[in-house]
Design a protein around this motif. Structure first.
Motif, PDB file in Angstrom:
ATOM      1  N   GLN A 260     -10.008   9.229  -2.076  1.00 36.70           N
ATOM      2  CA  GLN A 260      -9.518   8.188  -2.970  1.00 36.70           C
ATOM      3  C   GLN A 260     -10.386   8.069  -4.217  1.00 36.70           C
ATOM      4  OE1 GLN A 260      -6.610   6.189  -2.688  1.00 36.70           O
ATOM      5  NE2 GLN A 260      -6.250   7.914  -1.303  1.00 36.70           N
ATOM      6  N   MET A 261     -11.686   8.221  -4.045  1.00 35.79           N
ATOM      7  CA  MET A 261     -12.590   8.163  -5.194  1.00 35.79           C
ATOM      8  C   MET A 261     -12.261   9.297  -6.167  1.00 35.79           C
ATOM      9  SD  MET A 261     -16.734   7.659  -5.173  1.00 35.79           S
ATOM     10  CE  MET A 261     -17.179   9.270  -4.523  1.00 35.79           C
ATOM     11  N   LYS A 262     -12.002  10.485  -5.637  1.00 39.72           N
ATOM     12  CA  LYS A 262     -11.641  11.623  -6.488  1.00 39.72           C
ATOM     13  C   LYS A 262     -10.315  11.373  -7.210  1.00 39.72           C
ATOM     14  CE  LYS A 262     -10.624  16.574  -6.351  1.00 39.72           C
ATOM     15  NZ  LYS A 262     -10.537  17.784  -5.502  1.00 39.72           N
ATOM     16  N   ARG A 263      -9.317  10.836  -6.486  1.00 40.12           N
ATOM     17  CA  ARG A 263      -8.008  10.589  -7.085  1.00 40.12           C
ATOM     18  C   ARG A 263      -8.101   9.576  -8.230  1.00 40.12           C
ATOM     19  NH1 ARG A 263      -3.350  12.151  -4.280  1.00 40.12           N
ATOM     20  NH2 ARG A 263      -3.760  13.291  -2.344  1.00 40.12           N
ATOM     21  N   TRP A 264      -8.826   8.494  -8.014  1.00 35.68           N
ATOM     22  CA  TRP A 264      -8.973   7.480  -9.057  1.00 35.68           C
ATOM     23  C   TRP A 264      -9.758   8.039 -10.246  1.00 35.68           C
ATOM     24  CZ3 TRP A 264      -6.749   2.862  -9.881  1.00 35.68           C
ATOM     25  CH2 TRP A 264      -6.071   2.261  -8.824  1.00 35.68           C
ATOM     26  N   ARG A 265     -10.807   8.832  -9.944  1.00 37.90           N
ATOM     27  CA  ARG A 265     -11.611   9.415 -11.024  1.00 37.90           C
ATOM     28  C   ARG A 265     -10.767  10.356 -11.882  1.00 37.90           C
ATOM     29  NH1 ARG A 265     -13.736  14.058 -11.632  1.00 37.90           N
ATOM     30  NH2 ARG A 265     -13.531  14.724  -9.447  1.00 37.90           N
ATOM     31  N   THR A 266      -9.960  11.185 -11.217  1.00 39.96           N
ATOM     32  CA  THR A 266      -9.109  12.128 -11.937  1.00 39.96           C
ATOM     33  C   THR A 266      -8.057  11.401 -12.772  1.00 39.96           C
ATOM     34  OG1 THR A 266      -9.410  13.762 -10.167  1.00 39.96           O
ATOM     35  CG2 THR A 266      -7.559  14.104 -11.674  1.00 39.96           C
ATOM     36  N   LYS A 267      -7.467  10.368 -12.170  1.00 37.94           N
ATOM     37  CA  LYS A 267      -6.450   9.589 -12.883  1.00 37.94           C
ATOM     38  C   LYS A 267      -7.015   8.929 -14.127  1.00 37.94           C
ATOM     39  CE  LYS A 267      -3.187   5.756 -12.171  1.00 37.94           C
ATOM     40  NZ  LYS A 267      -2.702   4.732 -11.192  1.00 37.94           N
ATOM     41  N   ALA A 268      -8.279   8.496 -14.058  1.00 39.91           N
ATOM     42  CA  ALA A 268      -8.912   7.805 -15.188  1.00 39.91           C
ATOM     43  C   ALA A 268      -9.600   8.774 -16.148  1.00 39.91           C
ATOM     44  CB  ALA A 268      -9.930   6.794 -14.658  1.00 39.91           C
ATOM     45  N   ASN A 269      -9.489  10.085 -15.880  1.00 36.10           N
ATOM     46  CA  ASN A 269     -10.130  11.100 -16.728  1.00 36.10           C
ATOM     47  C   ASN A 269     -11.646  10.915 -16.814  1.00 36.10           C
ATOM     48  OD1 ASN A 269      -7.733  12.535 -17.461  1.00 36.10           O
ATOM     49  ND2 ASN A 269      -7.235  10.877 -18.898  1.00 36.10           N
ATOM     50  N   VAL A 270     -12.235  10.562 -15.677  1.00 35.48           N
ATOM     51  CA  VAL A 270     -13.693  10.431 -15.579  1.00 35.48           C
ATOM     52  C   VAL A 270     -14.228  11.678 -14.882  1.00 35.48           C
ATOM     53  CG1 VAL A 270     -15.592   9.116 -14.567  1.00 35.48           C
ATOM     54  CG2 VAL A 270     -13.578   7.909 -15.484  1.00 35.48           C
ATOM     55  N   THR A 271     -15.218  12.319 -15.480  1.00 32.08           N
ATOM     56  CA  THR A 271     -15.765  13.535 -14.885  1.00 32.08           C
ATOM     57  C   THR A 271     -16.788  13.186 -13.797  1.00 32.08           C
ATOM     58  OG1 THR A 271     -17.612  13.720 -16.434  1.00 32.08           O
ATOM     59  CG2 THR A 271     -15.499  14.731 -17.084  1.00 32.08           C
TER      60      THR A 271
ATOM     61  N   ARG B 180     -22.975   2.054  -3.816  1.00 26.83           N
ATOM     62  CA  ARG B 180     -23.231   2.169  -5.259  1.00 26.83           C
ATOM     63  C   ARG B 180     -22.221   3.087  -5.924  1.00 26.83           C
ATOM     64  NH1 ARG B 180     -28.300   4.020  -5.229  1.00 26.83           N
ATOM     65  NH2 ARG B 180     -28.054   6.109  -6.092  1.00 26.83           N
ATOM     66  N   ALA B 181     -21.935   4.214  -5.273  1.00 27.36           N
ATOM     67  CA  ALA B 181     -20.976   5.154  -5.852  1.00 27.36           C
ATOM     68  C   ALA B 181     -19.574   4.549  -5.894  1.00 27.36           C
ATOM     69  CB  ALA B 181     -20.964   6.454  -5.047  1.00 27.36           C
ATOM     70  N   LEU B 182     -19.181   3.861  -4.820  1.00 26.81           N
ATOM     71  CA  LEU B 182     -17.845   3.258  -4.770  1.00 26.81           C
ATOM     72  C   LEU B 182     -17.695   2.154  -5.807  1.00 26.81           C
ATOM     73  CD1 LEU B 182     -17.411   3.159  -0.898  1.00 26.81           C
ATOM     74  CD2 LEU B 182     -16.014   4.506  -2.483  1.00 26.81           C
ATOM     75  N   ASP B 183     -18.720   1.301  -5.923  1.00 22.89           N
ATOM     76  CA  ASP B 183     -18.657   0.210  -6.899  1.00 22.89           C
ATOM     77  C   ASP B 183     -18.619   0.757  -8.333  1.00 22.89           C
ATOM     78  OD1 ASP B 183     -18.588  -1.843  -5.078  1.00 22.89           O
ATOM     79  OD2 ASP B 183     -20.756  -2.176  -5.091  1.00 22.89           O
ATOM     80  N   THR B 184     -19.422   1.770  -8.599  1.00 22.76           N
ATOM     81  CA  THR B 184     -19.445   2.351  -9.941  1.00 22.76           C
ATOM     82  C   THR B 184     -18.113   3.010 -10.275  1.00 22.76           C
ATOM     83  OG1 THR B 184     -21.821   2.771  -9.720  1.00 22.76           O
ATOM     84  CG2 THR B 184     -20.655   3.954 -11.468  1.00 22.76           C
ATOM     85  N   ALA B 185     -17.574   3.762  -9.294  1.00 22.53           N
ATOM     86  CA  ALA B 185     -16.275   4.411  -9.499  1.00 22.53           C
ATOM     87  C   ALA B 185     -15.178   3.377  -9.701  1.00 22.53           C
ATOM     88  CB  ALA B 185     -15.942   5.307  -8.311  1.00 22.53           C
ATOM     89  N   ASP B 186     -15.254   2.290  -8.958  1.00 22.19           N
ATOM     90  CA  ASP B 186     -14.258   1.226  -9.093  1.00 22.19           C
ATOM     91  C   ASP B 186     -14.253   0.664 -10.508  1.00 22.19           C
ATOM     92  OD1 ASP B 186     -12.642  -0.755  -6.966  1.00 22.19           O
ATOM     93  OD2 ASP B 186     -13.268  -1.747  -8.833  1.00 22.19           O
ATOM     94  N   GLU B 187     -15.447   0.456 -11.050  1.00 27.55           N
ATOM     95  CA  GLU B 187     -15.552  -0.111 -12.399  1.00 27.55           C
ATOM     96  C   GLU B 187     -15.124   0.899 -13.460  1.00 27.55           C
ATOM     97  OE1 GLU B 187     -18.941  -2.097 -15.356  1.00 27.55           O
ATOM     98  OE2 GLU B 187     -19.411  -1.636 -13.261  1.00 27.55           O
ATOM     99  N   LEU B 188     -15.619   2.134 -13.358  1.00 29.06           N
ATOM    100  CA  LEU B 188     -15.284   3.149 -14.358  1.00 29.06           C
ATOM    101  C   LEU B 188     -13.805   3.515 -14.355  1.00 29.06           C
ATOM    102  CD1 LEU B 188     -18.193   5.789 -14.233  1.00 29.06           C
ATOM    103  CD2 LEU B 188     -17.707   4.139 -16.044  1.00 29.06           C
ATOM    104  N   CYS B 189     -13.213   3.505 -13.170  1.00 32.31           N
ATOM    105  CA  CYS B 189     -11.825   3.964 -13.031  1.00 32.31           C
ATOM    106  C   CYS B 189     -10.815   2.817 -13.030  1.00 32.31           C
ATOM    107  CB  CYS B 189     -11.678   4.787 -11.752  1.00 32.31           C
ATOM    108  SG  CYS B 189     -12.790   6.208 -11.667  1.00 32.31           S
ATOM    109  N   HIS B 190     -11.330   1.579 -13.207  1.00 34.66           N
ATOM    110  CA  HIS B 190     -10.460   0.406 -13.259  1.00 34.66           C
ATOM    111  C   HIS B 190      -9.560   0.325 -12.019  1.00 34.66           C
ATOM    112  CE1 HIS B 190     -11.788   0.124 -17.412  1.00 34.66           C
ATOM    113  NE2 HIS B 190     -11.364   1.375 -17.614  1.00 34.66           N
ATOM    114  N   ALA B 191     -10.205   0.448 -10.848  1.00 36.05           N
ATOM    115  CA  ALA B 191      -9.461   0.438  -9.584  1.00 36.05           C
ATOM    116  C   ALA B 191      -9.216  -0.976  -9.063  1.00 36.05           C
ATOM    117  CB  ALA B 191     -10.209   1.249  -8.535  1.00 36.05           C
ATOM    118  N   ASP B 192      -9.695  -1.986  -9.782  1.00 36.58           N
ATOM    119  CA  ASP B 192      -9.427  -3.393  -9.427  1.00 36.58           C
ATOM    120  C   ASP B 192      -9.839  -3.734  -7.995  1.00 36.58           C
ATOM    121  OD1 ASP B 192      -8.322  -3.905 -11.962  1.00 36.58           O
ATOM    122  OD2 ASP B 192      -6.350  -3.174 -11.312  1.00 36.58           O
ATOM    123  N   GLY B 193     -10.983  -3.204  -7.568  1.00 35.67           N
ATOM    124  CA  GLY B 193     -11.520  -3.552  -6.255  1.00 35.67           C
ATOM    125  C   GLY B 193     -11.040  -2.687  -5.107  1.00 35.67           C
TER     126      GLY B 193
END
Length: 270
Positions: free
Chosen positions: A19-30, A58-71
């Motif tokens: 899920q972290m990878k999917r959200w990162r890819t969707k948000a165009n975050v490397t 830490r990784a999940l919280d950071t990814a959530d913020e960068l990828c705008h996953a809304d928690g």
């Protein structure tokens, strides 16, 4: 049909990492951007996304913020936990808790069910790569909890055969030897020592365990440095049983074994 058990990373690790990878890819975050923001290397982020390493809070919280996953990514923290045992051992630990009998042979290390906390810490702390102190304490707590098998009601029949090299290992001290003697006093525990001069070829092929559950399923465990095989194949179970019988036949009896260990304790006091 006989089952061969191959453990893998916990499902929660793999799902959360995916899920972290999917959200990162969707948000165009490397991976590099996520790694820099969370203070991890890109390779570590990759390992988390593949489920090889546990996705950290830490990784999940950071990814959530960068990828705008809304928690949605941060919520995974409630489900992702560090497994107390290595992935390759988790199936065995599950069946160990259901055991009505255990036959255990060790070539080099004191069986986990008979280890003192000091011995555990020495083993875990000197592994490669060096683990974090928190990881060592988690593993010590998990292994200590496993030892409830020895005191469970109704009793579990436990037979341990130890090659002499086990008792002469660098981490074995007087406390560990005395602990073996005390454990052998339980009416459901038998400890036998196989001296060097009594070794037979069957005793030099590595450690093994035979286990029978309350449902009368029988399993054989072959354990190596990096690979473990847990199998219910009747042929493999039979081979393990024959090998254990050969070792038991040439090992010292329980009384002789206790005297052997007592002499080692006395040597420690000199």
């Amino acid at each position: 049909m006989p089952v061969q058990y191959n453990s893998s990373s916990p499902g929660t690790w793999r799902y959360s990492g995916n899920q972290m990878k999917r959200w990162r890819t969707k948000a165009n975050v490397t991976r590099e951007e996520l790694g820099a923001a969370s203070n991890y290397s890109p390779d570590t982020i990759k390992a988390m996304e593949q489920g090889v390493r546990m996705p950290t809070a830490r990784a999940l919280d950071t990814a959530d913020e960068l990828c705008h996953a809304d928690g949605l990514l941060s919520a995974a923290k409630d489900y992702v936990k560090r497994e107390p045992f290595p992935a390759r051992a988790q199936d065995f630990m599950l069946y160990e808790q259901q055991a009505i009998s255990l036959w255990w042979y060790e070539v080099a290390l004191v069986p986990g069910l008979l280890q003192t906390e000091a011995y555990m810490r020495a083993l875990f702390g000197n592994s490669t790569p060096p683990p974090e102190e928190e990881t060592v304490e988690e593993r010590v707590a998990a292994r200590t909890a496993r030892q409830e098998v020895l005191t469970r009601r109704p009793p579990v029949a436990c037979s341990f055969m130890l090659y002499e090299a086990v008792l002469r290992g660098p981490q074995v001290d007087k406390e560990q030897l005395v602990h073996l003697l005390d454990s052998g006093q339980r009416n459901n525990v038998v400890i036998q020592v196989l001296p060097y001069e009594r070794a037979v070829p069957a005793a030099l092929s590595g450690p093994m365990v035979l286990l029978e559950t309350s449902d009368h399923e029988r399993f054989a465990l072959s354990d190596g440095q990096q690979v473990s095989q847990l199998s219910s194949d009747p042929k493999l179970v039979s081979v393990h049983g024959e090998r254990l019988s050969m070792i038991r036949a040439v090992a010292l009896g329980p009384g002789e074994s206790a005297s052997f260990i007592e002499r080692m304790v006395n040597d420690c006091e000199r």
